[in-house]
Design an enzyme around this catalytic site. Sequence first.
Site, PDB file in Angstrom:
ATOM      1  N   GLU A  96      11.006  -6.768  -8.979  1.00 41.93           N
ATOM      2  CA  GLU A  96      10.432  -5.561  -9.669  1.00 41.93           C
ATOM      3  C   GLU A  96      11.285  -4.394 -10.472  1.00 41.93           C
ATOM      4  O   GLU A  96      11.885  -3.703 -10.020  1.00 41.93           O
ATOM      5  CB  GLU A  96       9.797  -4.658  -8.185  1.00 41.93           C
ATOM      6  CG  GLU A  96       8.989  -5.562  -7.445  1.00 41.93           C
ATOM      7  CD  GLU A  96       8.150  -4.643  -6.695  1.00 41.93           C
ATOM      8  OE1 GLU A  96       6.878  -4.686  -6.796  1.00 41.93           O
ATOM      9  OE2 GLU A  96       8.749  -3.759  -5.670  1.00 41.93           O
ATOM     10  N   SER A 110       3.421  -2.070 -11.927  1.00 45.19           N
ATOM     11  CA  SER A 110       2.218  -2.124 -12.802  1.00 45.19           C
ATOM     12  C   SER A 110       1.439  -3.413 -13.197  1.00 45.19           C
ATOM     13  O   SER A 110       0.752  -3.509 -14.061  1.00 45.19           O
ATOM     14  CB  SER A 110       2.495  -1.609 -14.114  1.00 45.19           C
ATOM     15  OG  SER A 110       3.022  -0.104 -13.637  1.00 45.19           O
ATOM     16  N   GLY A 162       1.217  -2.835  -6.507  1.00 45.64           N
ATOM     17  CA  GLY A 162       1.134  -1.361  -5.550  1.00 45.64           C
ATOM     18  C   GLY A 162      -0.107  -0.874  -5.810  1.00 45.64           C
ATOM     19  O   GLY A 162      -1.336  -1.266  -5.173  1.00 45.64           O
ATOM     20  N   GLY A 163      -0.332   0.176  -6.652  1.00 47.16           N
ATOM     21  CA  GLY A 163      -1.780   0.761  -6.883  1.00 47.16           C
ATOM     22  C   GLY A 163      -2.835   0.066  -7.099  1.00 47.16           C
ATOM     23  O   GLY A 163      -3.689   0.401  -6.293  1.00 47.16           O
ATOM     24  N   GLU A 185      11.529   1.909  -3.887  1.00 47.44           N
ATOM     25  CA  GLU A 185      11.245   3.188  -3.408  1.00 47.44           C
ATOM     26  C   GLU A 185      12.275   3.438  -2.191  1.00 47.44           C
ATOM     27  O   GLU A 185      12.939   4.437  -2.009  1.00 47.44           O
ATOM     28  CB  GLU A 185      10.142   3.647  -3.262  1.00 47.44           C
ATOM     29  CG  GLU A 185       9.293   3.554  -4.458  1.00 47.44           C
ATOM     30  CD  GLU A 185       7.723   3.268  -4.529  1.00 47.44           C
ATOM     31  OE1 GLU A 185       7.252   3.002  -3.323  1.00 47.44           O
ATOM     32  OE2 GLU A 185       7.269   2.894  -5.587  1.00 47.44           O
ATOM     33  N   TRP A 190       0.753  -1.532   0.078  1.00 44.90           N
ATOM     34  CA  TRP A 190      -0.001  -0.027   0.175  1.00 44.90           C
ATOM     35  C   TRP A 190       0.984   1.328   0.022  1.00 44.90           C
ATOM     36  O   TRP A 190       0.380   2.352   0.070  1.00 44.90           O
ATOM     37  CB  TRP A 190      -1.072   0.167   1.225  1.00 44.90           C
ATOM     38  CG  TRP A 190      -2.075  -0.960   1.021  1.00 44.90           C
ATOM     39  CD1 TRP A 190      -2.388  -1.790  -0.063  1.00 44.90           C
ATOM     40  CD2 TRP A 190      -3.031  -1.226   1.856  1.00 44.90           C
ATOM     41  NE1 TRP A 190      -3.569  -2.295   0.055  1.00 44.90           N
ATOM     42  CE2 TRP A 190      -4.090  -2.251   1.422  1.00 44.90           C
ATOM     43  CE3 TRP A 190      -3.174  -0.815   3.169  1.00 44.90           C
ATOM     44  CZ2 TRP A 190      -5.099  -2.900   1.883  1.00 44.90           C
ATOM     45  CZ3 TRP A 190      -4.560  -1.535   4.090  1.00 44.90           C
ATOM     46  CH2 TRP A 190      -5.252  -2.304   3.489  1.00 44.90           C
ATOM     47  N   LYS A 191       2.004   1.100   0.293  1.00 42.76           N
ATOM     48  CA  LYS A 191       2.891   2.496   0.265  1.00 42.76           C
ATOM     49  C   LYS A 191       2.481   3.185   1.175  1.00 42.76           C
ATOM     50  O   LYS A 191       2.143   2.894   2.447  1.00 42.76           O
ATOM     51  CB  LYS A 191       3.233   2.894  -1.332  1.00 42.76           C
ATOM     52  CG  LYS A 191       3.708   1.719  -2.067  1.00 42.76           C
ATOM     53  CD  LYS A 191       4.186   2.289  -3.688  1.00 42.76           C
ATOM     54  CE  LYS A 191       4.265   1.097  -4.502  1.00 42.76           C
ATOM     55  NZ  LYS A 191       4.785   1.438  -5.799  1.00 42.76           N
TER      56      LYS A 191
HETATM   57  P1  PGA Z   1       2.799  -0.562  -8.727  1.00 40.27           P
HETATM   58  O1  PGA Z   1       3.797  -0.874  -7.568  1.00 40.27           O
HETATM   59  O2  PGA Z   1       2.128  -1.761  -9.081  1.00 40.27           O
HETATM   60  O3  PGA Z   1       1.908   0.558  -8.331  1.00 40.27           O
HETATM   61  O4  PGA Z   1       3.558  -0.573  -9.956  1.00 40.27           O
HETATM   62  C1  PGA Z   1       4.385  -2.051  -7.490  1.00 40.27           C
HETATM   63  C2  PGA Z   1       5.507  -2.112  -6.272  1.00 40.27           C
HETATM   64  O5  PGA Z   1       6.160  -1.006  -6.032  1.00 40.27           O
HETATM   65  O6  PGA Z   1       5.469  -2.856  -5.606  1.00 40.27           O
END
Ligand code: PGA
Length: 247
Positions: free
Chosen positions: A163, A209, A230-231, A95, A8-9
């Site tokens: 990733e 993605s 992620g998103g 990140e 979820w960041k």
């Molecule tokens: P994303 O992120 O699906 O939004 O590209 C993936 C992640 O960073 O784990």
Amino acid sequence: MAVIAGNWKMHMGPAETQAFFEGLTVDDSMASHELLLFPPSVSLTTAAGCAERDPRVQLGAQNIHWEERGAYTGEISAAMARQAGATYALIGHSERRHVFGETDDQVALKVGAALRHGLVPVICVGETLDEREDGRVDEVILGQLDAALAVLHGADRYLIAYEPVWAIGTGRTATPADAAAAHASLRARLESTTGLAAATRTAILYGGSVKPANAQELFAASDVDGVLVGGASLDAESFASIVRAAG
Ligand code: PGA
């Protein structure tokens, strides 16, 4: 069985976390998969309360510090993450590496802290676009893997997430063939370092993605044992449809 993990960041405070779980319907066909969610640390206890009612979902921390305690403003220890309900820890997410300057040495220290406290490490590796265009994918991802494996040696369980940095949050996904090629290199390195049995049972997830629309073809790629999303994991229905895509 596939692993479907949601990162979820810096999204989803406790109230949104509660709402997510209220909206998550995990049907029986999904019960054969392993579902992991990585909420921000302030939402871990809320998520743990919700996940108690839905034990198919396990939780992890997005980041941990390697020290046990101390004057490290803003950080959380592996023991704290565990106390708040985490049983997994993401380590070395791109990140963390690229925005916060995390190094391979720090990744190794964090892996050690996770193992000391019974957290299953999920080690993230991935190349930038420049590194890919220079033909250095294997060199970069295997170097990152080796740094973690030096500490993981003999650990019961850990997961690897491939990733590619250029695919994270960009809407640009690796093709199933790109993912399969990188996963095959990672698997081969796992095998040469830890032996065939450990390499076979270590799940290698693809992240970058992943969406309901592309999940199925990624699950079908060889050596892809799951996804790190992620998103598209922020919405319960979208997360559930990725789980359904795993079959
Ligand atoms: P994303 O992120 O699906 O939004 O590209 C993936 C992640 O960073 O784990």
